[in-house]
Design a protein around this motif. Structure first.
Motif, PDB file in Angstrom:
ATOM      1  N   GLU A  34       0.858  -1.185   0.000  1.00  0.00           N
ATOM      2  CA  GLU A  34       0.000   0.000   0.000  1.00  0.00           C
ATOM      3  C   GLU A  34       0.893   1.233   0.000  1.00  0.00           C
ATOM      4  N   LEU A  35       0.526   2.221  -0.782  1.00  0.00           N
ATOM      5  CA  LEU A  35       1.288   3.468  -0.823  1.00  0.00           C
ATOM      6  C   LEU A  35       0.709   4.435   0.193  1.00  0.00           C
ATOM      7  N   THR A  44       1.403  10.320  -6.939  1.00  0.00           N
ATOM      8  CA  THR A  44       1.613  10.579  -8.354  1.00  0.00           C
ATOM      9  C   THR A  44       1.572   9.255  -9.124  1.00  0.00           C
ATOM     10  N   PRO A  45       1.254   9.296 -10.403  1.00  0.00           N
ATOM     11  CA  PRO A  45       1.262   8.050 -11.180  1.00  0.00           C
ATOM     12  C   PRO A  45       2.605   7.321 -11.118  1.00  0.00           C
ATOM     13  N   ALA A  46       3.701   8.069 -11.135  1.00  0.00           N
ATOM     14  CA  ALA A  46       5.030   7.432 -11.065  1.00  0.00           C
ATOM     15  C   ALA A  46       5.221   6.705  -9.739  1.00  0.00           C
ATOM     16  N   GLU A  47       4.773   7.311  -8.652  1.00  0.00           N
ATOM     17  CA  GLU A  47       4.944   6.671  -7.333  1.00  0.00           C
ATOM     18  C   GLU A  47       4.004   5.477  -7.180  1.00  0.00           C
ATOM     19  N   ARG A  48       2.809   5.566  -7.709  1.00  0.00           N
ATOM     20  CA  ARG A  48       1.889   4.414  -7.680  1.00  0.00           C
ATOM     21  C   ARG A  48       2.472   3.255  -8.491  1.00  0.00           C
ATOM     22  N   SER A 110       2.398  -5.153   3.689  1.00  0.00           N
ATOM     23  CA  SER A 110       3.407  -4.104   3.580  1.00  0.00           C
ATOM     24  C   SER A 110       2.808  -2.761   3.219  1.00  0.00           C
ATOM     25  N   GLN A 111       3.519  -1.741   3.642  1.00  0.00           N
ATOM     26  CA  GLN A 111       3.220  -0.383   3.203  1.00  0.00           C
ATOM     27  C   GLN A 111       4.509   0.263   2.718  1.00  0.00           C
ATOM     28  N   HIS A 112       4.349   1.073   1.695  1.00  0.00           N
ATOM     29  CA  HIS A 112       5.436   1.915   1.216  1.00  0.00           C
ATOM     30  C   HIS A 112       5.103   3.315   1.715  1.00  0.00           C
ATOM     31  N   SER A 113       5.786   3.754   2.757  1.00  0.00           N
ATOM     32  CA  SER A 113       5.519   5.040   3.380  1.00  0.00           C
ATOM     33  C   SER A 113       6.479   6.082   2.822  1.00  0.00           C
ATOM     34  N   LYS A 114       5.906   7.164   2.317  1.00  0.00           N
ATOM     35  CA  LYS A 114       6.734   8.188   1.681  1.00  0.00           C
ATOM     36  C   LYS A 114       6.483   9.543   2.341  1.00  0.00           C
TER      37      LYS A 114
END
Length: 171
Positions: A34-35, A44-48, A110-114
């Motif tokens: 998950e973002l 953003t589309p790039a980050e997704r 998992s999570q991708h935390s930014k």
């Protein structure tokens, strides 16, 4: 008499080795990351797209790292089990129940935390499906956002998961 005893020992040893050899490797499901993008320009589309590559990369890395069966859980099943953002990430028993329905031994949520454009984190739980508990949490920092950084972080994560699984005795 000695040949009968020897035959008995050979038979017992054969049973033990055949049971060990026929034991199937652990089945692991890697859920989609998950973002959790909390930057000033989130999702953003790039980050997704980058985040979408992480679960397949981890599945590949784990299959190279050890003798595991990587089980796919389709997006619809994952979405149905995930009542809202972070639900399966926070409620390990429910993630384990999803894993049980899919017939796996382990499930990875998992999570991708930014929090910044300069770095992000992979927050990951390894869940024992049978016991419905998390046995490990991993936090991997990614400095930058290009594919080599992502690949390196995923490889480091796979090594940590492999080490946990190799040392886990289930008690």
């Amino acid at each position: 008499m000695n040949s009968v005893k020897s035959a008995g020992w050979l038979w017992a040893a054969g049973i033990l080795f055949s049971v060990e050899a026929s034991a199937s490797p652990p089945r692991i499901a890697v859920l989609d990351f998950e973002l959790n993008d909390i930057t000033s320009l989130p999702n953003t589309p790039a980050e997704r797209q980058r985040t979408a590559t992480m679960a397949p990369l981890l599945s590949e890395a784990l299959s190279r790292a050890g003798d595991y069966q990587i089980a796919a859980i389709d997006a619809d099943s994952q979405k149905a089990a995930n009542a809202s953002f972070g639900y399966l990430f926070r409620f390990h028993d429910l993630a384990a129940q999803l894993g049980q329905r899919q017939g796996v031994d382990w499930i990875i949520v998992s999570q991708h935390s930014k929090p910044s454009f300069l770095f992000s984190y992979l927050w990951v739980y390894l869940i024992d499906v049978k016991k419905q508990v998390s046995v490990a949490r991993y936090d991997i920092e990614l400095k930058g956002n290009h594919s080599k950084v992502t690949q390196h972080g995923i490889e480091a994560l796979a090594e940590k998961i492999e080490a946990t699984l190799a040392g886990y005795n289930g008690s």
